[in-house]
Scaffold this motif. Sequence first.
Motif, PDB file in Angstrom:
ATOM      1  N   ILE A 492       1.928  -0.400  20.333  1.00  0.00           N
ATOM      2  CA  ILE A 492       2.034   0.955  19.792  1.00  0.00           C
ATOM      3  C   ILE A 492       3.042   0.990  18.644  1.00  0.00           C
ATOM      4  CG2 ILE A 492       2.814   3.297  20.339  1.00  0.00           C
ATOM      5  CD1 ILE A 492       1.568   2.879  23.130  1.00  0.00           C
ATOM      6  N   GLN A 493       4.183   0.333  18.798  1.00  0.00           N
ATOM      7  CA  GLN A 493       5.218   0.364  17.769  1.00  0.00           C
ATOM      8  C   GLN A 493       4.789  -0.359  16.494  1.00  0.00           C
ATOM      9  OE1 GLN A 493       8.323  -1.228  20.260  1.00  0.00           O
ATOM     10  NE2 GLN A 493       9.294   0.769  20.516  1.00  0.00           N
ATOM     11  N   LEU A 494       4.101  -1.477  16.621  1.00  0.00           N
ATOM     12  CA  LEU A 494       3.624  -2.193  15.437  1.00  0.00           C
ATOM     13  C   LEU A 494       2.550  -1.394  14.704  1.00  0.00           C
ATOM     14  CD1 LEU A 494       3.485  -5.851  16.819  1.00  0.00           C
ATOM     15  CD2 LEU A 494       5.180  -4.855  15.263  1.00  0.00           C
ATOM     16  N   SER A 495       1.726  -0.674  15.447  1.00  0.00           N
ATOM     17  CA  SER A 495       0.721   0.187  14.809  1.00  0.00           C
ATOM     18  C   SER A 495       1.397   1.301  14.016  1.00  0.00           C
ATOM     19  CB  SER A 495      -0.203   0.785  15.875  1.00  0.00           C
ATOM     20  OG  SER A 495      -0.866  -0.229  16.606  1.00  0.00           O
ATOM     21  N   GLY A 496       2.445   1.881  14.578  1.00  0.00           N
ATOM     22  CA  GLY A 496       3.181   2.929  13.881  1.00  0.00           C
ATOM     23  C   GLY A 496       3.858   2.419  12.629  1.00  0.00           C
ATOM     24  N   LEU A 497       4.375   1.193  12.682  1.00  0.00           N
ATOM     25  CA  LEU A 497       5.004   0.599  11.510  1.00  0.00           C
ATOM     26  C   LEU A 497       4.003   0.420  10.375  1.00  0.00           C
ATOM     27  CD1 LEU A 497       7.377  -0.750  10.075  1.00  0.00           C
ATOM     28  CD2 LEU A 497       6.783  -2.886  11.266  1.00  0.00           C
ATOM     29  N   TRP A 498       2.812  -0.054  10.700  1.00  0.00           N
ATOM     30  CA  TRP A 498       1.776  -0.224   9.675  1.00  0.00           C
ATOM     31  C   TRP A 498       1.420   1.119   9.045  1.00  0.00           C
ATOM     32  CZ3 TRP A 498      -3.114   1.998   9.705  1.00  0.00           C
ATOM     33  CH2 TRP A 498      -3.969   1.591   8.665  1.00  0.00           C
ATOM     34  N   PHE A 499       1.257   2.152   9.826  1.00  0.00           N
ATOM     35  CA  PHE A 499       0.859   3.463   9.304  1.00  0.00           C
ATOM     36  C   PHE A 499       1.942   4.033   8.395  1.00  0.00           C
ATOM     37  CE2 PHE A 499       0.017   7.994   9.339  1.00  0.00           C
ATOM     38  CZ  PHE A 499      -1.371   8.044   9.257  1.00  0.00           C
ATOM     39  N   TYR A 500       3.213   3.898   8.800  1.00  0.00           N
ATOM     40  CA  TYR A 500       4.303   4.433   7.984  1.00  0.00           C
ATOM     41  C   TYR A 500       4.411   3.683   6.670  1.00  0.00           C
ATOM     42  CZ  TYR A 500       8.932   6.134   6.665  1.00  0.00           C
ATOM     43  OH  TYR A 500       9.977   6.700   5.993  1.00  0.00           O
ATOM     44  N   TRP A 501       4.292   2.371   6.719  1.00  0.00           N
ATOM     45  CA  TRP A 501       4.399   1.561   5.504  1.00  0.00           C
ATOM     46  C   TRP A 501       3.340   1.960   4.483  1.00  0.00           C
ATOM     47  CZ3 TRP A 501       8.564  -1.633   5.339  1.00  0.00           C
ATOM     48  CH2 TRP A 501       8.701  -2.442   4.224  1.00  0.00           C
ATOM     49  N   LYS A 502       2.194   2.372   4.969  1.00  0.00           N
ATOM     50  CA  LYS A 502       1.088   2.714   4.078  1.00  0.00           C
ATOM     51  C   LYS A 502       1.206   4.116   3.500  1.00  0.00           C
ATOM     52  CE  LYS A 502      -3.987   2.801   3.914  1.00  0.00           C
ATOM     53  NZ  LYS A 502      -5.241   2.573   4.659  1.00  0.00           N
ATOM     54  N   HIS A 503       1.713   5.073   4.257  1.00  0.00           N
ATOM     55  CA  HIS A 503       1.635   6.484   3.857  1.00  0.00           C
ATOM     56  C   HIS A 503       2.979   7.154   3.573  1.00  0.00           C
ATOM     57  CE1 HIS A 503      -2.652   6.652   4.716  1.00  0.00           C
ATOM     58  NE2 HIS A 503      -2.426   6.100   5.901  1.00  0.00           N
ATOM     59  N   ALA A 504       4.092   6.496   3.806  1.00  0.00           N
ATOM     60  CA  ALA A 504       5.396   7.149   3.667  1.00  0.00           C
ATOM     61  C   ALA A 504       5.703   7.493   2.219  1.00  0.00           C
ATOM     62  CB  ALA A 504       6.495   6.273   4.235  1.00  0.00           C
ATOM     63  N   ARG A 505       6.430   8.590   2.033  1.00  0.00           N
ATOM     64  CA  ARG A 505       6.973   9.000   0.745  1.00  0.00           C
ATOM     65  C   ARG A 505       8.387   9.526   0.942  1.00  0.00           C
ATOM     66  NH1 ARG A 505       2.687  12.848  -2.306  1.00  0.00           N
ATOM     67  NH2 ARG A 505       4.588  13.162  -3.562  1.00  0.00           N
ATOM     68  N   ALA A 506       9.159   9.515  -0.152  1.00  0.00           N
ATOM     69  CA  ALA A 506      10.544   9.996  -0.060  1.00  0.00           C
ATOM     70  C   ALA A 506      10.871  11.039  -1.105  1.00  0.00           C
ATOM     71  CB  ALA A 506      11.514   8.819  -0.167  1.00  0.00           C
ATOM     72  N   ASP A 507       9.906  11.396  -1.965  1.00  0.00           N
ATOM     73  CA  ASP A 507      10.154  12.448  -2.937  1.00  0.00           C
ATOM     74  C   ASP A 507       9.914  13.801  -2.291  1.00  0.00           C
ATOM     75  OD1 ASP A 507       7.440  11.451  -2.813  1.00  0.00           O
ATOM     76  OD2 ASP A 507       6.939  12.993  -4.287  1.00  0.00           O
TER      77      ASP A 507
END
Length: 511
Positions: A492-507
């Motif tokens: 579950i945690q590795l799946s969440g890491l992949w999703f965040y890496w793909k869609h995260a933004r900081a602006d």
Amino acid sequence: LSGPSSFASTFPKVGFCRVWWCTIDDENCAFAASFASACEASCAFEDAWSHGKSARTLPSEKWKLKMAGTACLTPWKRPIKPIKQRHVVVALCALSTFVCYADRINMSVTILHMASEYEWSAVTQGWILSSFFYGYMLTQVVGGLLAQKYGGKQVLNFAVVWWSMFTYITPFASRQSVSVLLLARFLMGLGEGMAFPCVYHVLSRFVPPEERSRSFAVVQGGVMMGTVFSFLTAPLLCGRFGWESVFYSYAILGFIWSFSWMWIAPDDNGMMPYGDRDDSIAFEECNKMLPHATGSSNHALDGKAATGNFSCFRLLQHPAVMAILVVHFCHNWGLYIMLSWFPTYCYEVLGIDKTGVYITFVPYLMMAFAAICGGWAADRLLQSGKPVLTVRKSMTFLGLMGPAVFLPLFSLVQNKFAAMLLASFALSLATSVGSGALINHVDIAPKQSGTLLGITNTAASLPGIISVPLTAYLLQITGGLWLSVFLLSSTIQLSGLWFYWKHARADRIFP
């Protein structure tokens, strides 16, 4: 006045040397005051002036003029800086999360004694531990909206008093029936569910952007220290005074915090009496980021006008928000398993006595230090010019990859020292999420940060409802194979890491 000779001839009674005071004529107090001010400003004199004596070197301390009858020019060591108002706010918020987690975690320890007394099965224990999260999930968004409307100070105070009251009556509820205990834990969860949205709301008003990583890390450190406190003191209280004393004493801590908070903390639109100019600048800087900051700062701080043009559905439609939500869910999956079942694991697998499970505080003590260090490191990276998104992704990578690797290894060892070491690695690295995805709320939606945290924390409460009883069922099906529990958590945690890496933004996404 041009030099030492002029000074000495004008003020024959003055001697500047390595002494702790000297007398000045009353009529010359005004000049002495101005000279003391100059000394305080420069603090770099090489020679001392003295009438009829050889010059001596001044100490490299600042001088302060005290006037009481006659004036005394007294060397004053570097003055203590006043406590910043925002630092007080951060400290009080950290104490609220300390109390929050101490009250939440104490059941994980006391349930070992309660299960023996009431003969509860593992499945029953799982439902008791998870009942808290049903209430906790329901008030996340409500807490953020109430904080925006009525102010974080009042809502957070109400929340702490509410859950402390139900902590206090937990022993009474457990004597009635399991159903009454489940209801008490549910109602306690309603109060704690409002805590973190209120804390985020308050900090977004007082903490400038360049200090947010470390400030939220301090708050997260309060979470870990509350967990440490609970795991350390609850077994001792159970062994000496009975398990009921844990709930009574922890509830009193909540009431003490409430009194201190209402007496010291500022309102959303007010400053404390001892706030200084630096606080005012930071306060204004934070509130300039809020979209409703038009016109005066008082209007900008009016949280009561901030709840109108806002749509939870609109937030959830954005991939960056979903990325935070997914990480929050996946991070809490492993965390809640450890918080709820770690003492039981130590008792059943590692063979640690019930009154000796206080040793389980060690990984959480390491978490507290790791959380603060992680926040400091993230701020340093930002100050060095690293992009915000890079810092958020890097910290989130550490926070999810660490437990995904070390928790399965933890379940494979039988040695107590090795088990505690691996658990410490896993949980310490997990705190990096606090300086990554969990502070990303403020980056993308500073105005709605409290409500946005409420939305993501609602989803992140589901692991408490699902993973805690599911762990009991998995152990029952597999014959006590803990590796199956932690392998599922790692996936579950590795799946969440992949999703965040793909869609995260900081602006900043939302106005």
